[in-house]
Design a protein around this motif. Structure first.
Motif, PDB file in Angstrom:
ATOM      1  N   ASN A 180     -13.862  10.671 -33.330  1.00  0.00           N
ATOM      2  CA  ASN A 180     -14.278   9.725 -32.131  1.00  0.00           C
ATOM      3  C   ASN A 180     -15.325  10.860 -31.328  1.00  0.00           C
ATOM      4  N   ALA A 181     -15.109  11.931 -31.010  1.00  0.00           N
ATOM      5  CA  ALA A 181     -15.887  12.429 -30.000  1.00  0.00           C
ATOM      6  C   ALA A 181     -17.209  12.660 -30.902  1.00  0.00           C
ATOM      7  N   ALA A 182     -17.005  12.836 -32.304  1.00  0.00           N
ATOM      8  CA  ALA A 182     -18.548  13.191 -32.816  1.00  0.00           C
ATOM      9  C   ALA A 182     -19.319  12.002 -33.319  1.00  0.00           C
ATOM     10  N   ALA A 183     -18.710  10.796 -32.974  1.00  0.00           N
ATOM     11  CA  ALA A 183     -19.149   9.692 -33.355  1.00  0.00           C
ATOM     12  C   ALA A 183     -19.662   8.952 -31.782  1.00  0.00           C
ATOM     13  N   GLY A 184     -19.356   9.708 -30.728  1.00  0.00           N
ATOM     14  CA  GLY A 184     -19.653   9.299 -29.551  1.00  0.00           C
ATOM     15  C   GLY A 184     -18.822   8.029 -29.019  1.00  0.00           C
ATOM     16  N   LEU A 185     -17.571   7.974 -29.473  1.00  0.00           N
ATOM     17  CA  LEU A 185     -16.813   6.842 -29.249  1.00  0.00           C
ATOM     18  C   LEU A 185     -15.559   7.142 -28.143  1.00  0.00           C
ATOM     19  N   THR A 186     -15.335   6.207 -27.553  1.00  0.00           N
ATOM     20  CA  THR A 186     -14.318   6.344 -26.635  1.00  0.00           C
ATOM     21  C   THR A 186     -13.015   5.349 -26.561  1.00  0.00           C
ATOM     22  N   GLY A 187     -12.094   5.247 -25.936  1.00  0.00           N
ATOM     23  CA  GLY A 187     -11.048   4.439 -26.415  1.00  0.00           C
ATOM     24  C   GLY A 187      -9.757   4.610 -25.717  1.00  0.00           C
ATOM     25  N   MET A 188      -8.742   3.859 -25.992  1.00  0.00           N
ATOM     26  CA  MET A 188      -7.397   3.848 -25.784  1.00  0.00           C
ATOM     27  C   MET A 188      -6.420   3.367 -26.757  1.00  0.00           C
ATOM     28  N   LEU A 189      -5.594   3.974 -26.956  1.00  0.00           N
ATOM     29  CA  LEU A 189      -4.474   3.576 -27.820  1.00  0.00           C
ATOM     30  C   LEU A 189      -3.127   3.563 -27.503  1.00  0.00           C
ATOM     31  N   VAL A 190      -2.351   2.617 -27.484  1.00  0.00           N
ATOM     32  CA  VAL A 190      -0.859   2.444 -27.219  1.00  0.00           C
ATOM     33  C   VAL A 190      -0.048   2.248 -28.352  1.00  0.00           C
ATOM     34  N   PHE A 191       1.069   2.924 -28.441  1.00  0.00           N
ATOM     35  CA  PHE A 191       2.283   2.760 -29.660  1.00  0.00           C
ATOM     36  C   PHE A 191       3.538   2.360 -29.189  1.00  0.00           C
ATOM     37  N   ALA A 192       3.934   1.258 -29.438  1.00  0.00           N
ATOM     38  CA  ALA A 192       5.033   0.668 -28.980  1.00  0.00           C
ATOM     39  C   ALA A 192       5.902  -0.242 -30.303  1.00  0.00           C
ATOM     40  N   GLN A 193       7.263   0.455 -30.327  1.00  0.00           N
ATOM     41  CA  GLN A 193       7.967  -0.422 -31.277  1.00  0.00           C
ATOM     42  C   GLN A 193       7.235  -0.596 -32.849  1.00  0.00           C
TER      43      GLN A 193
ATOM     44  N   THR B  81      -5.416 -10.050 -21.638  1.00  0.00           N
ATOM     45  CA  THR B  81      -4.261  -9.218 -21.278  1.00  0.00           C
ATOM     46  C   THR B  81      -4.230  -8.107 -21.975  1.00  0.00           C
ATOM     47  N   ALA B  82      -4.682  -7.924 -23.123  1.00  0.00           N
ATOM     48  CA  ALA B  82      -4.509  -6.567 -23.950  1.00  0.00           C
ATOM     49  C   ALA B  82      -5.465  -5.420 -23.126  1.00  0.00           C
ATOM     50  N   LEU B  83      -6.637  -5.808 -22.986  1.00  0.00           N
ATOM     51  CA  LEU B  83      -7.452  -4.753 -22.088  1.00  0.00           C
ATOM     52  C   LEU B  83      -6.553  -4.332 -20.642  1.00  0.00           C
TER      53      LEU B  83
ATOM     54  N   GLN C 290      11.949   1.584 -21.923  1.00  0.00           N
ATOM     55  CA  GLN C 290      11.270   0.528 -20.653  1.00  0.00           C
ATOM     56  C   GLN C 290      10.673   1.362 -19.637  1.00  0.00           C
ATOM     57  N   HIS C 291      10.968   2.676 -19.492  1.00  0.00           N
ATOM     58  CA  HIS C 291      10.277   3.388 -18.126  1.00  0.00           C
ATOM     59  C   HIS C 291       8.918   3.718 -18.453  1.00  0.00           C
ATOM     60  N   ASP C 292       8.381   3.646 -19.845  1.00  0.00           N
ATOM     61  CA  ASP C 292       6.998   3.967 -20.104  1.00  0.00           C
ATOM     62  C   ASP C 292       6.084   2.760 -19.753  1.00  0.00           C
ATOM     63  N   MET C 293       6.684   1.629 -19.706  1.00  0.00           N
ATOM     64  CA  MET C 293       5.902   0.443 -19.444  1.00  0.00           C
ATOM     65  C   MET C 293       5.238   0.522 -18.047  1.00  0.00           C
ATOM     66  N   PRO C 294       3.967  -0.240 -18.260  1.00  0.00           N
ATOM     67  CA  PRO C 294       3.545  -0.449 -16.867  1.00  0.00           C
ATOM     68  C   PRO C 294       3.839  -1.533 -16.326  1.00  0.00           C
ATOM     69  N   ARG C 295       3.944  -1.581 -14.855  1.00  0.00           N
ATOM     70  CA  ARG C 295       4.593  -2.842 -14.293  1.00  0.00           C
ATOM     71  C   ARG C 295       3.593  -3.923 -14.364  1.00  0.00           C
ATOM     72  N   GLY C 296       4.280  -5.076 -14.111  1.00  0.00           N
ATOM     73  CA  GLY C 296       3.416  -6.284 -14.052  1.00  0.00           C
ATOM     74  C   GLY C 296       3.200  -6.965 -15.235  1.00  0.00           C
ATOM     75  N   PHE C 297       4.045  -6.420 -16.482  1.00  0.00           N
ATOM     76  CA  PHE C 297       3.792  -7.211 -17.790  1.00  0.00           C
ATOM     77  C   PHE C 297       5.001  -7.824 -18.271  1.00  0.00           C
TER      78      PHE C 297
ATOM     79  N   ARG D 160      11.612  -4.744 -23.725  1.00  0.00           N
ATOM     80  CA  ARG D 160      10.461  -4.482 -24.374  1.00  0.00           C
ATOM     81  C   ARG D 160       9.486  -5.307 -24.112  1.00  0.00           C
ATOM     82  N   ILE D 161       8.259  -4.865 -24.723  1.00  0.00           N
ATOM     83  CA  ILE D 161       7.214  -5.704 -24.346  1.00  0.00           C
ATOM     84  C   ILE D 161       6.628  -5.807 -26.071  1.00  0.00           C
ATOM     85  N   ASP D 162       6.055  -7.173 -26.062  1.00  0.00           N
ATOM     86  CA  ASP D 162       5.792  -7.683 -27.356  1.00  0.00           C
ATOM     87  C   ASP D 162       4.101  -7.576 -27.408  1.00  0.00           C
ATOM     88  N   LEU D 163       3.610  -6.656 -28.010  1.00  0.00           N
ATOM     89  CA  LEU D 163       1.893  -6.456 -28.218  1.00  0.00           C
ATOM     90  C   LEU D 163       1.213  -7.675 -28.859  1.00  0.00           C
TER      91      LEU D 163
END
Length: 138
Positions: free
Chosen positions: A30-43, A123-125, A100-107, A113-116
Motif C-alpha cells: 500500500n505504501a508503495a502504491a500510495g494507498l491508505t486505508g483501514m482494516l477491521v477483523f471480527a469473527q 455505517t461501515a465508514l 466485546q471490549h474491542d468494539m467501539p461504542r455506539g454500534f 458481537r458486532i455483525d459486519l
C-alpha cells in the motif's frame, strides 16, 4: 480521492496469528502504491476501506478479489469519496475485535458481537472511523 469499501469472510477460520504477516505485506504494498486505508477483523470477517489514486485502488482490490483467503466479498462503495481521504495517516490501519471490549461504542451488538454483514457503506465508514481511534498495530 478514490475509495473501495468492502467486506468479506475468511475462506476458512483465519487464525489471528496470521494477521501480522498479512498486515506487514499489505502495508508495504500500500505504501508503495500510495494507498491508505483501514482494516477491521471480527469473527472471521474483514471490513476494509482502501483510498488513493483510482487505478491503484482498483488494482489492489482486484488482487484482493482473487485472493483465495476471501470469500463472499461484498463491495459497499466504489468511487470518488465526497469527504476526501479519511485514513491518510495509515498505509493500513488495523483493529482486531477479539472480544466485546474491542468494539467501539455506539454500534448495535447482538450477544456481545458486532455483525459486519449488516452494515451499509455509511455505517461501515463510521464503524471504521470509530475503530481507527482504537487501532491496534500488529
Amino acid at each position: 480521492m478514490f475509495q473501495v469499501l468492502y467486506r468479506s469472510e475468511g475462506d476458512q477460520l483465519f487464525p489471528p496469528d496470521q494477521l501480522g504477516p498479512l498486515l506487514t505485506a499489505s502495508r508495504t504494498r500500500n505504501a508503495a502504491a500510495g494507498l491508505t486505508g483501514m482494516l477491521v477483523f471480527a469473527q472471521n470477517h474483514f471490513l476494509q476501506v482502501l483510498e488513493g489514486r483510482a487505478e491503484n485502488v482498483v488494482d489492489t482490490f482486484a488482487r484482493i478479489e482473487r485472493d483465495s483467503r476471501h470469500r463472499n466479498i461484498v463491495t459497499l462503495f466504489r468511487g470518488h469519496a465526497p469527504a476526501g481521504c479519511c485514513f491518510a495517516e495509515w498505509a493500513m490501519g488495523f483493529h482486531l475485535i477479539a472480544s466485546q471490549h474491542d468494539m467501539p461504542r455506539g454500534f448495535i451488538r447482538v450477544n456481545h458481537r458486532i455483525d459486519l454483514t449488516q452494515f451499509d457503506h455509511v455505517t461501515a465508514l463510521e464503524f471504521l472511523s470509530a475503530c481507527q481511534r482504537n487501532t491496534r498495530n500488529l
